[in-house]
Design a protein around this motif. Structure first.
Motif, PDB file in Angstrom:
ATOM      1  N   THR A 156     -27.996  15.076  17.214  1.00 26.12           N
ATOM      2  CA  THR A 156     -27.105  15.515  18.356  1.00 26.12           C
ATOM      3  C   THR A 156     -25.640  15.516  18.039  1.00 26.12           C
ATOM      4  O   THR A 156     -25.160  15.031  17.142  1.00 26.12           O
ATOM      5  N   PHE A 157     -24.943  16.005  19.038  1.00 27.31           N
ATOM      6  CA  PHE A 157     -23.298  15.801  18.984  1.00 27.31           C
ATOM      7  C   PHE A 157     -22.822  15.696  20.459  1.00 27.31           C
ATOM      8  O   PHE A 157     -23.535  16.205  21.266  1.00 27.31           O
ATOM      9  N   THR A 170     -24.319  15.797  25.650  1.00 24.49           N
ATOM     10  CA  THR A 170     -25.020  15.538  24.404  1.00 24.49           C
ATOM     11  C   THR A 170     -25.759  16.787  23.940  1.00 24.49           C
ATOM     12  O   THR A 170     -26.626  17.260  24.858  1.00 24.49           O
ATOM     13  N   ILE A 171     -25.525  17.362  22.801  1.00 23.00           N
ATOM     14  CA  ILE A 171     -26.108  18.548  22.476  1.00 23.00           C
ATOM     15  C   ILE A 171     -27.015  18.504  21.295  1.00 23.00           C
ATOM     16  O   ILE A 171     -26.654  17.941  20.398  1.00 23.00           O
ATOM     17  N   PRO A 231     -18.995   9.880   9.047  1.00 25.32           N
ATOM     18  CA  PRO A 231     -18.808   9.497  10.143  1.00 25.32           C
ATOM     19  C   PRO A 231     -18.932  10.856  11.147  1.00 25.32           C
ATOM     20  O   PRO A 231     -18.339  11.825  10.702  1.00 25.32           O
ATOM     21  N   VAL A 232     -19.336  10.738  12.129  1.00 22.73           N
ATOM     22  CA  VAL A 232     -19.406  11.865  13.241  1.00 22.73           C
ATOM     23  C   VAL A 232     -18.223  11.751  14.376  1.00 22.73           C
ATOM     24  O   VAL A 232     -18.376  11.034  15.197  1.00 22.73           O
ATOM     25  N   PRO A 233     -17.382  12.777  14.310  1.00 22.08           N
ATOM     26  CA  PRO A 233     -16.434  13.150  15.202  1.00 22.08           C
ATOM     27  C   PRO A 233     -16.986  13.344  16.639  1.00 22.08           C
ATOM     28  O   PRO A 233     -18.225  13.836  16.752  1.00 22.08           O
ATOM     29  N   ARG A 234     -16.154  13.184  17.906  1.00 25.66           N
ATOM     30  CA  ARG A 234     -16.550  14.106  19.229  1.00 25.66           C
ATOM     31  C   ARG A 234     -15.974  15.385  19.037  1.00 25.66           C
ATOM     32  O   ARG A 234     -14.999  15.613  18.296  1.00 25.66           O
ATOM     33  N   TYR A 235     -16.460  16.365  19.826  1.00 24.56           N
ATOM     34  CA  TYR A 235     -16.033  17.527  19.839  1.00 24.56           C
ATOM     35  C   TYR A 235     -15.329  18.040  21.204  1.00 24.56           C
ATOM     36  O   TYR A 235     -16.153  17.342  22.212  1.00 24.56           O
ATOM     37  N   ALA A 236     -14.442  18.644  21.374  1.00 26.25           N
ATOM     38  CA  ALA A 236     -13.842  19.219  22.478  1.00 26.25           C
ATOM     39  C   ALA A 236     -13.425  20.753  22.179  1.00 26.25           C
ATOM     40  O   ALA A 236     -12.266  20.919  21.935  1.00 26.25           O
TER      41      ALA A 236
END
Ligand code: GLU
Length: 277
Positions: A156-157, A170-171, A231-236
């Motif tokens: 997910t992201f 959460t996608i 590492p996984v960033p958050r998205y906007a």
């Protein structure tokens, strides 16, 4: 602390849409970075890079120097590619062969950018592959996306902004969305999706703020992050600033380049108003 970035490809002058993207990213970040995505050296130009610096400074943005340029990062991308070796295969198809193959195969799967690669070279046996390699045919490296998805498992992201269909939160990742994406080509050590995830991780970007035309790309980028252990960033993702006909600005829209707006007396405050900030 949010580390954000604006990552333009210097293939033209920046326009109002870029101004909105850069200002939005900068406003969301405690630390704002600029990255020049000049990996495609055939299309990128040095004068456009200079223009990016000039336009963004004029808008009042600042960022730490030196600015990361993808054209300097070939070795790093090669290291990342090596980690994906068991999940990749050489693809010798020309653009025309791909188009013809798609036309032949009725009901070929479509992705966000049109029909996806039909997988022709994924099915080559070892002998034909070795023969084509030995003959020196140019090839691209493609990700075997089904194999990669199986290895990565469900992903997910986190979307803090909005996708084009108002996706938020959460996608669940659709790893096959773009099919077997190109990871690298002969003249390009890394294709966009690979370079962008490697660099976001390298620069500790924690919040990827960008236009929602790249929302779909996040699915495959999240897959690459998983495969590479990044590492996984958050998205906007944010909406796009469109021209008066509701289309994305094109490189030919000289009227809306920041350079021409500046030269005709527009001010940074005006630009902010025009893009609704
Ligand atoms: N370089 C890409 C572009 O100009 C943007 C990359 C990104 O924000 O992920 O469209």
């Amino acid at each position: 602390m949010n580390v954000t970035r604006f990552a333009p490809s210097p293939t033209g002058l920046l326009h109002l849409g870029h101004a909105f993207a850069a200002l939005t990213a900068a406003a969301a970040g405690d630390r704002f970075l600029l990255r020049i995505e000049d990996i495609d050296t055939a299309r990128c130009r040095e004068d456009f890079i200079t223009a990016i610096f000039d336009d963004l400074h004029w808008l009042g943005l600042t960022w730490p120097e030196p600015v990361l340029r993808q054209s300097t990062r070939a070795d790093t991308y090669r290291d990342a590619l090596r980690k994906l070796e068991d999940l990749a295969y050489p693809c010798f198809c020309t653009r025309k062969e791909i188009v013809d193959e798609i036309a032949r195969a009725a009901g070929a799967p479509h992705g966000p950018d049109g029909p996806v690669y039909p997988g022709t070279c994924r099915h080559l046996d070892e002998d034909s592959r070795a023969e084509k390699m030995a003959s020196g045919l140019p090839y691209a490296l493609r990700l075997d996306s089904a194999k990669a998805a199986a290895l990565a498992g469900p992903l997910t992201f986190e979307e803090q902004g909005h996708g084009p269909q108002d996706e938020h939160g959460t996608i669940p990742v659709k790893p096959l969305l773009f099919g077997d994406i190109v990871l690298a080509r002969k003249e390009m050590p890394a294709a966009y999706h690979l370079a962008v995830v490697v660099d976001d991780a390298f620069q500790d970007v924690s919040l990827v703020t960008r236009g929602n035309d790249l929302f779909a790309a996040t699915h495959v980028q999240r897959l690459l992050q998983a495969l590479l252990g990044l590492p996984v960033p958050r998205y906007a993702h944010h909406h796009l600033i469109l021209d008066k006909d509701g289309r994305k600005f094109s490189k030919r829209d000289h009227a809306v380049t920041l350079k021409s707006l500046r030269e005709s007396g527009d001010t940074p405050a005006n630009i902010r108003r025009r893009v609704g900030l």
